[in-house]
Design a protein around this motif. Structure first.
Motif, PDB file in Angstrom:
ATOM      1  N   ARG A  16      69.265 110.507 -60.265  1.00  0.00           N
ATOM      2  CA  ARG A  16      69.479 109.317 -60.948  1.00  0.00           C
ATOM      3  C   ARG A  16      70.889 108.899 -61.030  1.00  0.00           C
ATOM      4  NH1 ARG A  16      66.895 106.720 -66.406  1.00  0.00           N
ATOM      5  NH2 ARG A  16      65.154 106.898 -65.003  1.00  0.00           N
ATOM      6  N   ILE A  19      72.840 107.723 -57.782  1.00  0.00           N
ATOM      7  CA  ILE A  19      72.417 106.456 -57.241  1.00  0.00           C
ATOM      8  C   ILE A  19      73.518 105.305 -57.298  1.00  0.00           C
ATOM      9  CG2 ILE A  19      71.068 104.634 -56.899  1.00  0.00           C
ATOM     10  CD1 ILE A  19      68.713 106.511 -57.760  1.00  0.00           C
ATOM     11  N   LEU A  21      75.078 101.508 -56.408  1.00  0.00           N
ATOM     12  CA  LEU A  21      74.713 100.152 -56.336  1.00  0.00           C
ATOM     13  C   LEU A  21      74.905  99.688 -55.072  1.00  0.00           C
ATOM     14  CD1 LEU A  21      73.737  97.486 -57.446  1.00  0.00           C
ATOM     15  CD2 LEU A  21      76.050  96.895 -57.810  1.00  0.00           C
ATOM     16  N   VAL A  24      72.253 101.179 -52.613  1.00  0.00           N
ATOM     17  CA  VAL A  24      70.903 100.367 -52.913  1.00  0.00           C
ATOM     18  C   VAL A  24      71.067  99.003 -52.311  1.00  0.00           C
ATOM     19  CG1 VAL A  24      69.438  99.170 -54.639  1.00  0.00           C
ATOM     20  CG2 VAL A  24      70.341 101.559 -55.245  1.00  0.00           C
ATOM     21  N   ALA A  27      70.746  99.569 -48.401  1.00  0.00           N
ATOM     22  CA  ALA A  27      69.177  99.862 -48.328  1.00  0.00           C
ATOM     23  C   ALA A  27      68.329  98.535 -48.063  1.00  0.00           C
ATOM     24  CB  ALA A  27      68.507 100.879 -49.061  1.00  0.00           C
ATOM     25  N   LEU A  28      68.457  97.754 -49.089  1.00  0.00           N
ATOM     26  CA  LEU A  28      67.722  96.608 -49.330  1.00  0.00           C
ATOM     27  C   LEU A  28      68.248  95.293 -48.296  1.00  0.00           C
ATOM     28  CD1 LEU A  28      66.930  96.698 -53.156  1.00  0.00           C
ATOM     29  CD2 LEU A  28      65.712  97.361 -51.346  1.00  0.00           C
ATOM     30  N   LEU A  69      66.161 104.520 -47.159  1.00  0.00           N
ATOM     31  CA  LEU A  69      65.738 104.177 -48.380  1.00  0.00           C
ATOM     32  C   LEU A  69      65.484 105.519 -49.356  1.00  0.00           C
ATOM     33  CD1 LEU A  69      62.703 102.144 -47.483  1.00  0.00           C
ATOM     34  CD2 LEU A  69      64.670 101.218 -48.791  1.00  0.00           C
ATOM     35  N   SER A  72      69.502 106.672 -50.312  1.00  0.00           N
ATOM     36  CA  SER A  72      70.238 105.532 -51.353  1.00  0.00           C
ATOM     37  C   SER A  72      69.620 105.650 -52.747  1.00  0.00           C
ATOM     38  CB  SER A  72      70.023 104.043 -50.845  1.00  0.00           C
ATOM     39  OG  SER A  72      68.594 103.678 -50.824  1.00  0.00           O
ATOM     40  N   VAL A  74      66.407 104.606 -53.411  1.00  0.00           N
ATOM     41  CA  VAL A  74      65.245 103.592 -53.726  1.00  0.00           C
ATOM     42  C   VAL A  74      63.844 104.214 -53.426  1.00  0.00           C
ATOM     43  CG1 VAL A  74      64.401 101.364 -52.574  1.00  0.00           C
ATOM     44  CG2 VAL A  74      66.627 101.844 -52.532  1.00  0.00           C
ATOM     45  N   ARG A  89      61.263 104.267 -56.770  1.00  0.00           N
ATOM     46  CA  ARG A  89      61.901 104.937 -57.716  1.00  0.00           C
ATOM     47  C   ARG A  89      62.349 103.763 -58.800  1.00  0.00           C
ATOM     48  NH1 ARG A  89      66.208 109.474 -55.870  1.00  0.00           N
ATOM     49  NH2 ARG A  89      66.462 109.461 -58.267  1.00  0.00           N
ATOM     50  N   LEU A  93      65.818 102.787 -60.741  1.00  0.00           N
ATOM     51  CA  LEU A  93      66.445 101.534 -60.492  1.00  0.00           C
ATOM     52  C   LEU A  93      66.660 100.381 -61.386  1.00  0.00           C
ATOM     53  CD1 LEU A  93      65.256 101.016 -56.748  1.00  0.00           C
ATOM     54  CD2 LEU A  93      67.324 101.833 -57.387  1.00  0.00           C
ATOM     55  N   LEU A 101      66.234  94.810 -59.115  1.00  0.00           N
ATOM     56  CA  LEU A 101      65.170  94.757 -58.058  1.00  0.00           C
ATOM     57  C   LEU A 101      64.233  93.546 -58.035  1.00  0.00           C
ATOM     58  CD1 LEU A 101      63.875  96.286 -55.828  1.00  0.00           C
ATOM     59  CD2 LEU A 101      62.652  97.713 -57.451  1.00  0.00           C
TER      60      LEU A 101
END
Length: 118
Positions: A16, A19, A21, A24, A27-28, A69, A72, A74, A89, A93, A101
């Motif tokens: 955790r 991770i 930003l 993430v 990935a998104l 994913l 990163s 996610v 996750r 997140l 998210l």
């Protein structure tokens, strides 16, 4: 990053606190990966096989998207028998980036409605 052991069935995932930003958001930022996450949110708390997703890409490209994913932070991936399962996750997140998210998903829904996309 939590490292995999010598067992190829154990996949590496960031802890955790590892991770980031930018990872993430990267990935998104891809439409296919964002669709995967949107589908996972609709069945939140469930484990999804990679094959459960109908994606407009080849199997090898699907594998790449799930790896991005996972790396990163996610999703978490694990093997159950010969099936690789994916779990969003969400708790990690939300703890690290409160509201991120939900904001991205709301913006995605608004864009889809605006463009007349499913």
């Amino acid at each position: 990053m939590t490292t995999a052991t010598t067992n190829p069935r154990v996949l590496a995932h960031p802890a955790r606190e590892e991770i980031r930003l930018e990872g993430v958001l990267h990935a998104l930022s891809d439409a296919v990966r964002l669709q995967i996450v949107r589908d996972m949110v609709r069945g939140e708390g469930q484990e999804f096989a990679c094959s459960a997703f109908v994606l407009p890409v080849t199997k090898s490209t699907t594998t790449h998207h799930f790896r991005v994913l996972r790396e990163s932070g996610v999703v978490r991936q694990l093997y159950r028998g010969t099936t690789k399962l994916n779990i969003l996750r969400r708790d990690d997140l939300d703890a690290l980036f409160p509201g991120l998210l939900d904001s991205i998903l709301a913006a995605t829904e608004a864009q889809s409605a605006r463009l007349g996309e499913p």
